[in-house]
Design an enzyme around this catalytic site. Structure first.
Site, mmCIF file in Angstrom:
data_model
loop_
_atom_site.group_PDB
_atom_site.id
_atom_site.type_symbol
_atom_site.label_atom_id
_atom_site.label_comp_id
_atom_site.label_asym_id
_atom_site.label_seq_id
_atom_site.Cartn_x
_atom_site.Cartn_y
_atom_site.Cartn_z
ATOM 1 N N ASP A 158 -34.889 -12.156 -70.731
ATOM 2 C CA ASP A 158 -35.428 -13.532 -70.668
ATOM 3 C C ASP A 158 -35.580 -14.127 -69.261
ATOM 4 O O ASP A 158 -35.197 -15.288 -69.033
ATOM 5 C CB ASP A 158 -34.549 -14.476 -71.516
ATOM 6 C CG ASP A 158 -34.548 -14.123 -73.003
ATOM 7 O OD1 ASP A 158 -35.180 -13.124 -73.390
ATOM 8 O OD2 ASP A 158 -33.898 -14.847 -73.777
ATOM 9 N N LYS A 166 -38.613 -12.271 -79.157
ATOM 10 C CA LYS A 166 -37.600 -12.692 -80.144
ATOM 11 C C LYS A 166 -37.637 -14.199 -80.294
ATOM 12 O O LYS A 166 -38.082 -14.911 -79.398
ATOM 13 C CB LYS A 166 -36.219 -12.212 -79.710
ATOM 14 C CG LYS A 166 -35.819 -12.752 -78.357
ATOM 15 C CD LYS A 166 -34.529 -12.157 -77.866
ATOM 16 C CE LYS A 166 -34.134 -12.733 -76.528
ATOM 17 N NZ LYS A 166 -33.933 -14.196 -76.535
ATOM 18 N N CYS A 179 -28.115 -15.301 -74.334
ATOM 19 C CA CYS A 179 -28.859 -14.106 -74.705
ATOM 20 C C CYS A 179 -28.291 -12.821 -74.109
ATOM 21 O O CYS A 179 -28.327 -11.776 -74.757
ATOM 22 C CB CYS A 179 -30.336 -14.295 -74.374
ATOM 23 S SG CYS A 179 -31.064 -15.558 -75.458
#
Ligand code: VGL
Ligand code: ZN
Length: 206
Positions: free
Chosen positions: A13, A111, A156
Site C-alpha cells: 500500500d 484489496k 496492513c
C-alpha cells in the site's frame, strides 16, 4: 538476512492517500519510498498491494452517519475501525506514490474492493476467511519466504505478516521500509503481536 531466489518482496500500500497530503496520511509515509525501491532492486520477485475501495465503502466513517473517523464499530465480521474516505478506485489518492518503482512488480493485488468488508491483509479480508488469492499464487510460484515493507506497519503490514506466517511462509518485516498510523498504541501492540507469532522484524536487509 540474505536474499534467496525463492524470496518474494511484498510492498504494501505505498499509495498517495497514505503519504503526507493524502486522505489517510501516515506520518513520514513517503519516507518508505526510497527504502522499498532500494530493497526491491535486490529481490528477484516483487509483488505490490493496492488498497482499492469503491466510493461509499463500509470502512469509511462517512458511510455511518454520526460516526467519527478513527472510531470503532461492530461489523458482522468483528470490530472495524472507521477511516476517512481513502484509496477510492481510480482516484489520484489510490495511485501508487509517483516515485515508487513499480516496473518490476510481477503482480499487483488489489484489496478492499467489496463494499461490505474491509481488507487490511494482502491474503484475507477482515473476516480473516475470504481469500484474496495471494496464498495460492505464492504456493504455485514456489515462494518459500515473504519479506515485506510498506504502509501502515500496524494495519496492513501487520495483518499481512500475521497471515503470511499463519499460512506457513517464513515472514520478515523490514521496519526501515514501514511507517505506522499508531492509533492508541497500535504500533507497540503490532510489534509484540508480530514477534509472538513468529514474524521476524529486521531493521534492514544486509
Ligand atoms: C490501511 C487503514 C485502512 C493500510 C488501509 O494500508 O494500513 N489502513 N486501509
Ligand atoms: Zn483502506
Amino acid at each position: 538476512m540474505k536474499i534467496a531466489p525463492d524470496d518474494l518482496f511484498l510492498i504494501i500500500d505505498v499509495q498517495n492517500d497514505f503519504c503526507p497530503g493524502g486522505a489517510l496520511a501516515v506520518a513520514d509515509g513517503d519516507a518508505v519510498v526510497p527504502v522499498v525501491n532500494r530493497l526491491a532492486e535486490r529481490f528477484d520477485h516483487v509483488v505490490l498491494t493496492q488498497d482499492w475501495h469503491p466510493a461509499g465503502h463500509s470502512s469509511f466513517a462517512t458511510s455511518h452517519p454520526g460516526a467519527a473517523p478513527f472510531s470503532e464499530i461492530a461489523m458482522p465480521y468483528g470490530p472495524q475501525t472507521l477511516w476517512p474516505d481513502h484509496c477510492i478506485q481510480g482516484t489520484a489518492g489510490a495511485a501508487f506514490h509517483p516515485d515508487l518503482a513499480t516496473e518490476r512488480a510481477e503482480l499487483v493485488i488489489r484489496k478492499g474492493f467489496r463494499t461490505a468488508i474491509d481488507s487490511y491483509s494482502a491474503f484475507f479480508e477482515n473476516d480473516r476467511k475470504t481469500p484474496t488469492g495471494l496464498a495460492g499464487y505464492l504456493r504455485e510460484r514456489g515462494f518459500r519466504r515473504v519479506v515485506m515493507a510498506g504502509l501502515a506497519t500496524d494495519y496492513c503490514v501487520q495483518y499481512s505478516a500475521l497471515d503470511a506466517r499463519r499460512l506457513g511462509f517464513e515472514t520478515i518485516v523490514v521496519l526501515s521500509g514501514c511507517r505506522a498510523i499508531d492509533l492508541g498504541g497500535s504500533l507497540a501492540a503490532a510489534t509484540t503481536t508480530m514477534r509472538e507469532a513468529g514474524v521476524e522484524l529486521v531493521k534492514d536487509t544486509v
